[in-house]
Scaffold this motif. Sequence first.
Motif, short mmCIF file in Angstrom:
data_model
loop_
_atom_site.label_atom_id
_atom_site.label_comp_id
_atom_site.label_asym_id
_atom_site.label_seq_id
_atom_site.Cartn_x
_atom_site.Cartn_y
_atom_site.Cartn_z
N MET A 111 -3.85 -29.41 5.70
CA MET A 111 -4.41 -29.96 6.93
C MET A 111 -3.32 -30.39 7.92
N LEU A 112 -2.06 -30.38 7.52
CA LEU A 112 -1.01 -30.90 8.40
C LEU A 112 -0.84 -30.03 9.64
N ASP A 113 -0.85 -28.70 9.46
CA ASP A 113 -0.68 -27.83 10.62
C ASP A 113 -1.78 -28.04 11.64
N ARG A 114 -3.01 -28.18 11.16
CA ARG A 114 -4.11 -28.42 12.09
C ARG A 114 -4.01 -29.81 12.71
N LEU A 115 -3.48 -30.76 11.96
CA LEU A 115 -3.42 -32.14 12.43
C LEU A 115 -2.38 -32.31 13.54
N GLU A 140 0.23 -26.69 16.98
CA GLU A 140 1.17 -25.59 16.89
C GLU A 140 2.48 -25.85 17.64
N ASP A 141 2.48 -26.79 18.60
CA ASP A 141 3.68 -27.01 19.41
C ASP A 141 4.63 -28.02 18.78
N ILE A 142 4.36 -28.46 17.56
CA ILE A 142 5.24 -29.40 16.86
C ILE A 142 5.79 -28.69 15.62
N ARG A 143 7.12 -28.67 15.51
CA ARG A 143 7.79 -28.01 14.39
C ARG A 143 7.95 -29.02 13.25
N LEU A 144 7.37 -28.71 12.11
CA LEU A 144 7.37 -29.62 10.96
C LEU A 144 8.46 -29.21 9.98
N SER A 145 9.25 -30.19 9.56
CA SER A 145 10.30 -29.97 8.58
C SER A 145 10.11 -30.94 7.42
N MET A 146 10.04 -30.40 6.19
CA MET A 146 9.85 -31.21 4.99
C MET A 146 11.14 -31.22 4.18
N GLN A 147 11.61 -32.40 3.84
CA GLN A 147 12.83 -32.56 3.03
C GLN A 147 12.48 -33.47 1.85
N ARG A 148 12.16 -32.86 0.71
CA ARG A 148 11.65 -33.62 -0.42
C ARG A 148 12.64 -33.60 -1.57
N GLU A 149 12.84 -34.75 -2.19
CA GLU A 149 13.71 -34.82 -3.37
C GLU A 149 12.97 -34.23 -4.57
N ASN A 150 13.66 -33.38 -5.29
CA ASN A 150 13.02 -32.66 -6.38
C ASN A 150 12.56 -33.58 -7.51
N GLU A 151 13.46 -34.44 -7.98
CA GLU A 151 13.14 -35.35 -9.09
C GLU A 151 12.68 -36.70 -8.54
N LEU A 152 11.65 -36.70 -7.75
CA LEU A 152 11.19 -37.93 -7.10
C LEU A 152 10.49 -38.83 -8.12
N TRP A 153 10.79 -40.14 -8.04
CA TRP A 153 10.14 -41.11 -8.92
C TRP A 153 8.66 -41.24 -8.55
N ASP A 163 0.99 -38.09 18.57
CA ASP A 163 0.63 -38.66 19.86
C ASP A 163 1.86 -39.05 20.68
N ALA A 164 2.99 -39.29 20.00
CA ALA A 164 4.23 -39.63 20.71
C ALA A 164 4.92 -38.39 21.28
N MET A 165 4.42 -37.19 20.93
CA MET A 165 5.02 -35.93 21.42
C MET A 165 3.95 -35.08 22.09
N PRO A 166 3.45 -35.51 23.24
CA PRO A 166 2.36 -34.76 23.88
C PRO A 166 2.76 -33.35 24.30
N ARG A 167 4.06 -33.09 24.48
CA ARG A 167 4.51 -31.76 24.87
C ARG A 167 5.22 -31.04 23.72
N GLY A 168 4.96 -31.46 22.51
CA GLY A 168 5.57 -30.83 21.36
C GLY A 168 6.92 -31.45 21.02
N GLY A 169 7.48 -31.02 19.90
CA GLY A 169 8.76 -31.55 19.46
C GLY A 169 9.00 -31.27 17.99
N ARG A 170 9.80 -32.11 17.37
CA ARG A 170 10.14 -31.96 15.96
C ARG A 170 9.61 -33.14 15.16
N LEU A 171 9.04 -32.84 14.02
CA LEU A 171 8.57 -33.86 13.09
C LEU A 171 9.24 -33.60 11.74
N THR A 172 10.04 -34.55 11.30
CA THR A 172 10.77 -34.42 10.04
C THR A 172 10.25 -35.43 9.04
#
Length: 623
Positions: A329-333, A336-349, A371-380
Motif C-alpha cells: 500500500m505504500l506506493d498508493r499511499l 508516484e511523484d515521491i521516490r521511496l528508498s528503504m534501508q533496512r538492517e538485515n539482523e534487526l532486533w 503532505d510535506a512534499m506536495p510537488r514530490g521528492g524523496r522519502l527515505t
Amino acid sequence: MRPDMPYASDHSPDTLPDTQRGWYWIPVVLLTLGIGSIVMLLASNLVRDRLLKEDVYLVRAVEQIQTSTAVAHLWVEELVTGDDVDSAVIRGHLEEAQKLIDEIVAADSAGGLVLFNRSAFDAGLREHALQARRHIVAFAEISERRVSGYAGGDPVGIGSQMDVRFDAVFYDLFDELDHLEDLLEARLAHSAARARTLFRFIMVAWSVIVALAAAAIFNRERSRREAERALRASEAQLLQAQKMEAVGRLAGGIAHDINNHLAAITAQCELVKMGAAADDRIAGKMDAVIQTAGKSAALIRRLLAFSRREPIVPQTVNINEIFDGIGSMLDRLIGEDIRLSMQRENELWNVSIDPSQLEQVLLNLFVNSRDAMPRGGRLTVSTRNCEISGGRSRLDERIETGDYICVSVTDSGTGIPEDIRDKIFEPFFSTKERSQGTGLGLATIHGIVKQNHGHIEVDSTVGQGTTFRIYLPRSTGKVTAMRHTENAAASRAEGPTHILLVEDNEELRISTCEILETLGYTVSTASCAEDALEFFESEGGGIDLVITDVIMPGMDGKQMADLLLDSRPDLKIVFMSGYTDDIILDRGVTRGAVDFVPKPFSAAQLTAKLQEVLTRRRVTSAA
C-alpha cells in the motif's frame, strides 16, 4: 549573583512618599531620611560591587577554563581518529586555559583583584587553584605527547594506553575545576550574604517604619509576580489536562456507537459478498465499502491511541516484517511523484508492540511526509539496531540506557519552523488546511510511542526536510505468529452448532445472525440479557455457544454469562464489544482472560474465534 537577590536600587527613595504621610508633622526628619537614604543606597551599592566583582570574575574564569580544556580534549580525540584538525587550535585552547589559571593564582587581572586574603575560604581556594594549575599543565603535556605521537605513527588512538591515560588526566582536571568552582560559588554566596547583612544594617539606620514599608512593598510585588507565574503555569496545565480528558471521554464515548454501526455495515457487505461470485463486480464494490468502514474504524483507533484508551495486545514482532506487510500500500499511499528508498538492517532486533499500533505509527509518518512534499521528492525509510548508553536528549525527554530499534523516516519536504517544533505533538495542532488534516496524526504517534515505552526525536530544516526517529525498546522474545484474517475467507461450521446471539443493536444482531446462518450455524437471538436467560432456561440444553455483547441496557453481558455458567459450567461464551478496555474492564471482562472479539469485526475474524473456542471444547471433552 542569584536572579532573586534584592538589589539596593529596589528600595529607592521613590518608595518614601507612601510612608512619609505618617511623618508629615516632622518635615525635618523626612528631609533627613530622604537625603540619608540616597547616600546609604549609593554606599551599599559600592560595597556590594566591591564584594561581588572579583568572585563573579573568578566563576566566569573557571567556566572558561572548563570550556577551553573540554574543546581541546574533543579536538585531540577527533585528531587521533583521523579527522582533519589543526593542532594549533588545540594548543590555542590549552594556552588560554593556562593563561586564565595563572591569572587566578597570581591575582593580577580584573583591575587589581585581591583574591586570597579575605575570608576563611582563602586557604582552600588557593590550594585548589594551585592544584588545578598543575592538572592543566599535566593535561597540556599529555595532549602534546598524544598529538606528536599521532604524527609519528605511535599507537595513540581510541582504546590505546595513551588514550586511557589521556582521559584519566582530563577527568582529574575536571574534578579539580569542579571543586574550585564550588568553593568560588560558596564564597560568592557568602559575599552576597555579607552584602545583604550590610544592606539591612544600613537600612536600620533610617527608620524602622521606612524599612518595614519598603520591605513589604518589595516582598508583595515579588510574591505577586511569582503567584501570577504559578497561576499561569497552573492554568496552562489545567487546560491541557482538560483537553486530554475531553478527548479521552469523547473517544471512549463515541467508540461503542460508531463501532456498532461499522460492524453492522461490514456484516451486510460480507453477506452481499457471500452471495456474489468471486469475480463479480459487486464483490469488489463490497470490498471498497468494507475498506472505507475500516478507515472509519482507524480514525476511532487514532482517537483512542491519543487518549491512551485503545485496547492493545502487545506482541513480539520484527519491524522489517511489518514493512513487508504494508509494502503493497505504500506506493498508493505516497504517490508516484515521491521516490521511496528503504534501508533496512538485515539482523534487526525484535520489539514488543501491538502490530496494528506499529502500522498506524508508520503509516501516519508516511502520510505526514507525503503532505510535506506536495510537488514530490524523496522519502527515505531506514531501520537499525541502536545501543544507547548514558542517555541522550533531543525534542523528547532523556532516553534511558539500553538496546533500541530505531526507525527513521526522512523527507525532502518543506520542513518544520523552529517556533512551532515544540507544538507538533499537541492534539489538534496542525499547519494544514482544516479540510486536509485533523491535527491528530503526530499526537497519535506520540501517544503510541510513549504507551510502548519508546521515544521520538525530530530534526528539521526549513526548505530541506524533516527526519523523525522512533526508538522502541528491544524485545528478546520470539516473533509472535501473525494471523491475518482480514482478507481470509470465513470458516463454515464443521458440524451442527447452535449459537445464542445476544446483542442490543438490532442492525448488528440481524446481520451477524444472517452471516452465521449462511455459514451453516443454527442461530437464536436475544436483544437483552433478560430475554437470553429466559430462552436459555427453556432451550438451554441445545445451546453449544453464546455470543454476547458486554455493555447492554439492564443486565450486562458479564453478569448474564456468570448466571449461565452457574447452570452449565461447560458452556462456551464469546464476548464482543465496541467499548474501550477501561470501560469493559469495569464490567469484569479482561481481554486475554476470556474469549473476546472487538467490534467492528469481519466474518472471518468472528468465525475464526468461534472455531478456536469450539475446537478447544472438543479437545477438552475428548480428554
